[in-house]
Design a protein around this motif. Structure first.
Motif, PDB file in Angstrom:
ATOM      1  N   GLU A  23      52.273  24.666  73.184  1.00  0.00           N
ATOM      2  CA  GLU A  23      53.219  24.876  72.092  1.00  0.00           C
ATOM      3  C   GLU A  23      53.391  23.567  71.331  1.00  0.00           C
ATOM      4  OE1 GLU A  23      56.874  27.289  72.822  1.00  0.00           O
ATOM      5  OE2 GLU A  23      57.882  25.401  72.308  1.00  0.00           O
ATOM      6  N   ILE A  24      53.227  23.613  70.035  1.00  0.00           N
ATOM      7  CA  ILE A  24      53.221  22.388  69.223  1.00  0.00           C
ATOM      8  C   ILE A  24      54.642  22.025  68.799  1.00  0.00           C
ATOM      9  CG2 ILE A  24      52.365  21.303  67.120  1.00  0.00           C
ATOM     10  CD1 ILE A  24      49.997  23.286  67.255  1.00  0.00           C
ATOM     11  N   HIS A  25      55.013  20.791  69.083  1.00  0.00           N
ATOM     12  CA  HIS A  25      56.299  20.241  68.657  1.00  0.00           C
ATOM     13  C   HIS A  25      56.023  18.989  67.826  1.00  0.00           C
ATOM     14  CE1 HIS A  25      59.227  22.394  71.464  1.00  0.00           C
ATOM     15  NE2 HIS A  25      58.039  22.933  71.708  1.00  0.00           N
ATOM     16  N   ALA A  26      56.840  18.781  66.806  1.00  0.00           N
ATOM     17  CA  ALA A  26      56.653  17.630  65.921  1.00  0.00           C
ATOM     18  C   ALA A  26      57.967  17.317  65.217  1.00  0.00           C
ATOM     19  CB  ALA A  26      55.556  17.934  64.889  1.00  0.00           C
ATOM     20  N   PRO A  27      58.067  16.145  64.578  1.00  0.00           N
ATOM     21  CA  PRO A  27      59.287  15.830  63.834  1.00  0.00           C
ATOM     22  C   PRO A  27      59.491  16.813  62.675  1.00  0.00           C
ATOM     23  CG  PRO A  27      57.975  13.858  64.204  1.00  0.00           C
ATOM     24  CD  PRO A  27      57.116  15.020  64.573  1.00  0.00           C
ATOM     25  N   THR A  28      60.681  17.370  62.573  1.00  0.00           N
ATOM     26  CA  THR A  28      61.030  18.266  61.469  1.00  0.00           C
ATOM     27  C   THR A  28      62.356  17.814  60.881  1.00  0.00           C
ATOM     28  OG1 THR A  28      62.187  19.807  62.949  1.00  0.00           O
ATOM     29  CG2 THR A  28      59.850  20.224  62.551  1.00  0.00           C
ATOM     30  N   VAL A  89      52.359  20.327  73.263  1.00  0.00           N
ATOM     31  CA  VAL A  89      51.606  19.319  72.522  1.00  0.00           C
ATOM     32  C   VAL A  89      52.603  18.687  71.563  1.00  0.00           C
ATOM     33  CG1 VAL A  89      49.737  18.841  70.913  1.00  0.00           C
ATOM     34  CG2 VAL A  89      49.438  20.586  72.673  1.00  0.00           C
ATOM     35  N   ILE A  90      52.954  17.426  71.823  1.00  0.00           N
ATOM     36  CA  ILE A  90      53.957  16.735  71.008  1.00  0.00           C
ATOM     37  C   ILE A  90      53.233  15.821  70.024  1.00  0.00           C
ATOM     38  CG2 ILE A  90      55.983  15.254  71.030  1.00  0.00           C
ATOM     39  CD1 ILE A  90      56.399  16.109  73.961  1.00  0.00           C
ATOM     40  N   PHE A  91      53.313  16.173  68.760  1.00  0.00           N
ATOM     41  CA  PHE A  91      52.639  15.405  67.708  1.00  0.00           C
ATOM     42  C   PHE A  91      53.652  14.533  66.969  1.00  0.00           C
ATOM     43  CE2 PHE A  91      51.436  14.720  63.319  1.00  0.00           C
ATOM     44  CZ  PHE A  91      50.141  14.246  63.441  1.00  0.00           C
ATOM     45  N   GLY A  92      53.230  13.338  66.587  1.00  0.00           N
ATOM     46  CA  GLY A  92      54.062  12.479  65.748  1.00  0.00           C
ATOM     47  C   GLY A  92      54.883  11.451  66.483  1.00  0.00           C
ATOM     48  N   ALA A  93      54.476  11.113  67.714  1.00  0.00           N
ATOM     49  CA  ALA A  93      55.195  10.084  68.475  1.00  0.00           C
ATOM     50  C   ALA A  93      54.823   8.700  67.945  1.00  0.00           C
ATOM     51  CB  ALA A  93      54.844  10.191  69.954  1.00  0.00           C
ATOM     52  N   HIS A  94      55.807   7.934  67.547  1.00  0.00           N
ATOM     53  CA  HIS A  94      55.551   6.585  67.042  1.00  0.00           C
ATOM     54  C   HIS A  94      55.300   5.624  68.203  1.00  0.00           C
ATOM     55  CE1 HIS A  94      57.898   7.657  63.129  1.00  0.00           C
ATOM     56  NE2 HIS A  94      56.667   8.139  63.127  1.00  0.00           N
ATOM     57  N   ASN A 122      53.441  15.953  83.171  1.00  0.00           N
ATOM     58  CA  ASN A 122      52.063  16.333  83.449  1.00  0.00           C
ATOM     59  C   ASN A 122      51.631  17.586  82.699  1.00  0.00           C
ATOM     60  OD1 ASN A 122      51.703  14.165  85.185  1.00  0.00           O
ATOM     61  ND2 ASN A 122      52.334  15.316  86.993  1.00  0.00           N
ATOM     62  N   ARG A 123      52.600  18.304  82.117  1.00  0.00           N
ATOM     63  CA  ARG A 123      52.260  19.513  81.375  1.00  0.00           C
ATOM     64  C   ARG A 123      52.336  19.296  79.864  1.00  0.00           C
ATOM     65  NH1 ARG A 123      55.903  22.122  85.047  1.00  0.00           N
ATOM     66  NH2 ARG A 123      57.297  22.629  83.327  1.00  0.00           N
ATOM     67  N   ALA A 124      52.370  18.049  79.443  1.00  0.00           N
ATOM     68  CA  ALA A 124      52.499  17.769  78.012  1.00  0.00           C
ATOM     69  C   ALA A 124      51.401  16.832  77.530  1.00  0.00           C
ATOM     70  CB  ALA A 124      53.868  17.158  77.718  1.00  0.00           C
ATOM     71  N   ALA A 125      50.990  17.037  76.305  1.00  0.00           N
ATOM     72  CA  ALA A 125      50.059  16.129  75.628  1.00  0.00           C
ATOM     73  C   ALA A 125      50.843  15.388  74.546  1.00  0.00           C
ATOM     74  CB  ALA A 125      48.904  16.900  75.007  1.00  0.00           C
ATOM     75  N   VAL A 126      50.586  14.113  74.398  1.00  0.00           N
ATOM     76  CA  VAL A 126      51.291  13.288  73.415  1.00  0.00           C
ATOM     77  C   VAL A 126      50.297  12.771  72.382  1.00  0.00           C
ATOM     78  CG1 VAL A 126      52.652  11.201  73.037  1.00  0.00           C
ATOM     79  CG2 VAL A 126      53.065  12.609  75.069  1.00  0.00           C
ATOM     80  N   ILE A 127      50.580  13.065  71.133  1.00  0.00           N
ATOM     81  CA  ILE A 127      49.735  12.597  70.028  1.00  0.00           C
ATOM     82  C   ILE A 127      50.559  11.652  69.170  1.00  0.00           C
ATOM     83  CG2 ILE A 127      48.382  13.254  68.006  1.00  0.00           C
ATOM     84  CD1 ILE A 127      47.837  15.915  69.326  1.00  0.00           C
ATOM     85  N   ASP A 152      47.373  10.783  74.228  1.00  0.00           N
ATOM     86  CA  ASP A 152      46.098  11.491  74.300  1.00  0.00           C
ATOM     87  C   ASP A 152      45.275  11.230  73.045  1.00  0.00           C
ATOM     88  OD1 ASP A 152      46.321  13.312  76.823  1.00  0.00           O
ATOM     89  OD2 ASP A 152      48.252  13.497  75.828  1.00  0.00           O
ATOM     90  N   LEU A 153      45.947  11.272  71.897  1.00  0.00           N
ATOM     91  CA  LEU A 153      45.336  10.898  70.623  1.00  0.00           C
ATOM     92  C   LEU A 153      46.344  10.068  69.849  1.00  0.00           C
ATOM     93  CD1 LEU A 153      43.833  14.350  69.449  1.00  0.00           C
ATOM     94  CD2 LEU A 153      42.567  12.451  70.482  1.00  0.00           C
ATOM     95  N   PHE A 154      45.827   9.200  68.967  1.00  0.00           N
ATOM     96  CA  PHE A 154      46.730   8.438  68.102  1.00  0.00           C
ATOM     97  C   PHE A 154      46.174   8.444  66.687  1.00  0.00           C
ATOM     98  CE2 PHE A 154      48.984   5.094  66.053  1.00  0.00           C
ATOM     99  CZ  PHE A 154      50.234   5.090  66.650  1.00  0.00           C
ATOM    100  N   PHE A 155      47.031   8.863  65.732  1.00  0.00           N
ATOM    101  CA  PHE A 155      46.644   8.988  64.331  1.00  0.00           C
ATOM    102  C   PHE A 155      47.134   7.774  63.537  1.00  0.00           C
ATOM    103  CE2 PHE A 155      45.550  13.056  65.620  1.00  0.00           C
ATOM    104  CZ  PHE A 155      45.126  13.893  64.583  1.00  0.00           C
ATOM    105  N   SER A 156      46.235   7.180  62.783  1.00  0.00           N
ATOM    106  CA  SER A 156      46.586   6.094  61.871  1.00  0.00           C
ATOM    107  C   SER A 156      46.241   6.521  60.457  1.00  0.00           C
ATOM    108  CB  SER A 156      45.830   4.805  62.226  1.00  0.00           C
ATOM    109  OG  SER A 156      46.189   4.347  63.509  1.00  0.00           O
ATOM    110  N   ASP A 157      47.228   6.547  59.597  1.00  0.00           N
ATOM    111  CA  ASP A 157      47.062   7.006  58.222  1.00  0.00           C
ATOM    112  C   ASP A 157      46.410   5.912  57.380  1.00  0.00           C
ATOM    113  OD1 ASP A 157      47.270   7.942  55.627  1.00  0.00           O
ATOM    114  OD2 ASP A 157      49.329   8.623  55.845  1.00  0.00           O
ATOM    115  N   ILE A 158      45.245   6.199  56.806  1.00  0.00           N
ATOM    116  CA  ILE A 158      44.615   5.250  55.874  1.00  0.00           C
ATOM    117  C   ILE A 158      44.379   5.953  54.537  1.00  0.00           C
ATOM    118  CG2 ILE A 158      43.613   3.718  57.599  1.00  0.00           C
ATOM    119  CD1 ILE A 158      40.932   5.144  57.190  1.00  0.00           C
TER     120      ILE A 158
END
Length: 342
Positions: A23-28, A89-94, A122-127, A152-158
């Motif tokens: 389940e996808i969670h992100a800043p809203t 799946v937690i997206f947007g962690a600084h 252990n049941r979560a992915a951090v992006i 797990d992944l890290f996004f850098s905005d270019i």
């Protein structure tokens, strides 16, 4: 560490495909200028440019309130069944929030492991996702403005795309499941990342000198600044609730109407609460607010350093941003150092 490129026109499709991993969670956005981590069903809900959420990632793994076990006078006790199949799946962690999780790992996953915390972790992915600091951020001073593990992944905005660092095998699986959306990094991407890195570094407006601060705090144990802060502080505990690394909790029982069964629960606690250090017999080790304020600062910047070799503050700025009384950690440190607040 492998790095790939994700064009922004492929971002929405990639987020959609992440649904296969949980389940996808992100800043809203919530209200006027506030943000929270919450479930998202549409990419348009994600607040990519938010600087901080009200509550940090700890709310997913170390819940504000939770049932530890059910009890019954005749049947004994039983641990409640959790949502064992639920994955996040937690997206947007600084970077600062990821460092906050790493500190919780040290404490709650260490010698006295917290099974509740570890099972959820252990049941979560951090992006992760990079950000541009605002006037509250001082993560550069705490060395938490960059992270090379804990995700797990890290996004850098270019600008036109994201550089995506792969941190774990699960992150690699996520990329492989959407490999057609990614591209190889080219020379102009590398140059764009370096330019963005310089701009981000130059964007910091708040700095706190933490070098030798533990020694200074020892020297200034009786400094009048603690009383000054206490006169301003409301003892509301907001700073503890929004802090990514505060992990104190209180345990209490709730008895059902049958008077022979109930639940043992725990909830977040704060060392600033008046009854935090209250013990049997009515003695309170920190009855004065000034002693509670001092204890909080000493734990973050002194006690944690002596035990783990680093402060437990990650410089996210939440304590300053959300304090209803306007208590500013920068001002406190500057007064301890006998510096003039700019």
């Amino acid at each position: 560490m492998k790095i790939l490129k994700l064009p922004k026109e492929n971002f929405a499709e990639f987020i959609t495909r992440l649904g296969a991993f949980g389940e996808i969670h992100a800043p809203t956005k919530r209200g006027d200028g506030s943000f929270v981590f919450a479930p998202v069903t549409n990419v348009s809900e994600i607040a990519l440019s938010c600087n901080r959420t009200i509550l940090p990632l700890k709310k997913y793994f170390f819940k504000p309130t939770e049932v530890m076990f059910n009890f019954h006078a005749r049947k004994g006790y039983e641990v409640p069944a959790e949502e064992m199949g639920r994955k996040l799946v937690i997206f947007g962690a600084h970077p600062c929030d990821i460092h906050g999780l790493k500190i919780l790992d040290i404490v709650l996953g260490g010698g006295y492991a917290d099974s509740y915390f570890l099972r959820r972790k252990n049941r979560a992915a951090v992006i992760g996702l990079d950000c541009i600091p605002d006037e509250y951020c001082f993560c550069r001073s705490t060395g938490t403005d960059f992270v090379d593990s804990g995700f797990d992944l890290f996004f850098s905005d270019i600008d036109g795309c994201y550089l995506v660092r792969i941190g774990t095998s699960q992150g690699d699986d996520m990329v492989m499941a959407a490999h057609s959306l990614f591209r190889e990094v080219e020379e102009h991407d590398r140059e764009a990342y370096k330019s963005k890195s310089i701009r981000r570094r130059e964007s910091f407006r708040t700095e706190i000198q933490l070098q030798d601060l533990p020694e200074i705090m020892d020297l200034e144990y009786e400094n009048e600044v603690w009383q000054e802060v206490a006169e301003k502080c409301l003892s509301c505990g907001t700073c503890s609730m929004v802090c990514p690394t505060c992990y104190c909790y209180a345990v209490f029982d709730e008895l059902n109407l049958d008077a022979c069964s109930g639940q043992r629960k725990r909830r977040w606690d704060s060392c600033l609460f008046k009854d935090y250090a209250l013990v049997a017999g009515g003695h309170n080790f920190r009855a004065k607010r000034s002693s509670r304020v001092k204890n909080r600062y000493f734990h973050k910047q002194r006690g944690f350093v002596s035990r783990y070799g680093r402060p437990s503050c990650v410089g996210c700025g939440r304590c300053k941003a959300y304090c209803p009384a306007g208590v500013d950690i920068l001002e406190v440190v500057q007064k301890l150092r006998s510096e003039t607040h700019a």
